[in-house]
Design a protein around this motif. Sequence first.
Motif, short mmCIF file in Angstrom:
data_model
loop_
_atom_site.label_atom_id
_atom_site.label_comp_id
_atom_site.label_asym_id
_atom_site.label_seq_id
_atom_site.Cartn_x
_atom_site.Cartn_y
_atom_site.Cartn_z
N LEU A 18 1.84 -4.25 3.74
CA LEU A 18 2.95 -3.34 4.02
C LEU A 18 2.54 -1.96 3.52
N THR A 19 2.43 -0.99 4.43
CA THR A 19 2.02 0.36 4.06
C THR A 19 3.24 1.27 4.03
N VAL A 20 3.44 1.89 2.88
CA VAL A 20 4.54 2.83 2.66
C VAL A 20 3.96 4.23 2.59
N GLY A 21 4.28 5.07 3.58
CA GLY A 21 3.78 6.43 3.60
C GLY A 21 4.74 7.37 2.88
N ILE A 22 4.17 8.23 2.02
CA ILE A 22 4.94 9.24 1.31
C ILE A 22 4.38 10.59 1.72
N ILE B 184 0.84 -1.19 0.00
CA ILE B 184 0.00 0.00 0.00
C ILE B 184 0.89 1.25 0.00
N PHE B 185 0.68 2.12 -0.97
CA PHE B 185 1.36 3.41 -1.01
C PHE B 185 0.35 4.48 -0.60
N GLU B 186 0.64 5.18 0.49
CA GLU B 186 -0.30 6.16 1.05
C GLU B 186 0.35 7.54 1.10
N SER B 187 -0.23 8.49 0.38
CA SER B 187 0.26 9.87 0.45
C SER B 187 -0.38 10.57 1.63
N PHE B 188 0.35 11.55 2.19
CA PHE B 188 -0.19 12.29 3.33
C PHE B 188 0.54 13.62 3.45
#
Length: 286
Positions: free
Chosen positions: A241-245, A163-167
Motif C-alpha cells: 500500500l503506497t501512501v503519497g504525501i 510505503i510512504f512516498e514524498s513527492f
Amino acid sequence: MHIVIISGLSGSGKSIALNMLEDTAYYCVDNLPSQLLQQLVDHLAQQGYTKVAVAIDIRGGESIAMLPQQLAELRANELEMQFLFLDTKTETLLKRYSETRRRHPLARGRRTVTEAIAEERVRLEGLAELGHHIDTSDLKPNALREWIRQFISIDAAQGLTLIFESFGFKHGVPLDAELVFDVRCLPNPHYDLSLRPQTGHDAPVIAFLEAEPEVRRMRDDIARFVATWLPCYVRDNRNYLTVGIGCTGGQHRSVYFAEWLGREFRQQARVLVRHRELTPALSGQP
C-alpha cells in the motif's frame, strides 16, 4: 527458490531493474513468453538456482494475457515470489524514445509511438494490481536501483508492506500511490532563506514544521486515517500500500511527513519510506 517477476511498460526501466538484480546474484532472463514461465522455474530449480529474476512484457505478444494465471499458479505452489510492475507517464516515455531513438515494440506500420504506448497500456491493464507498482517517471537510474534493492529485501510472505512516498506536485502525482495527501496548504520552509537548501530530514526544518499547530494537526489526521483503513487493505490481501504525501517541490514538508509517518507505523506494519524528488544521498540512502 526466490523468484522476482518484472513487467511493465516498454521504456519504464525494466532493463535497469534486471541489471540490478543480476548484479546481486540473481539468474536473470529477459523477454520470456509467459507460457514458458513454469517450465523455466522447474528447470532452474533442478539446476540448483535459488535466486531467479524474469522479465515478461509486451514483447512476448499475446502471451502477456496469461501472466496473471501464471503468477497464480506459482503462488499456489508456495514458491517465494515477488511481482514488480514498472509504470511511467506517457510524456516521459515519449521523451525517452525520442532521446534513445529506439522503436516501441508495438510501433508497427503507420502506428505512432503515442498510439503504441496507448495500446500497451490497454493490454497491460490490471497487471499493476498483482504486485508492487513503481512509477519511474521522475526517478534517476540510481534511485530506481535503490528502490528495487528495497523491494527484494522484503519478505513477501509476511503480509502487507506500507510505503510512504514524498513527492512534489509540480512534478506530477505518482502513478503508484493508492492514497494521496496534499500538504501544500501548510507553512512552507522554502520561504525561509536559511531553510531553503535543507530538506525535511534536517533538524531546523523539522523544528520549523513541528512548531506549527496546523502541521501537527494534519499529521495526526493523516495517521488516524491510515490507521483506520489499513486493516481493510490487509483483508483485501494487498501486499503493498503506497501512501503519497505531496507538497510543492517534494523537499521539505512532504519529506518530513513521510519520515514521521514511517516511524509512527513501524510497529503496525513493514514500512518503507521513499522520497521521489530527493537524490539517494539527500534522502539518507546509501
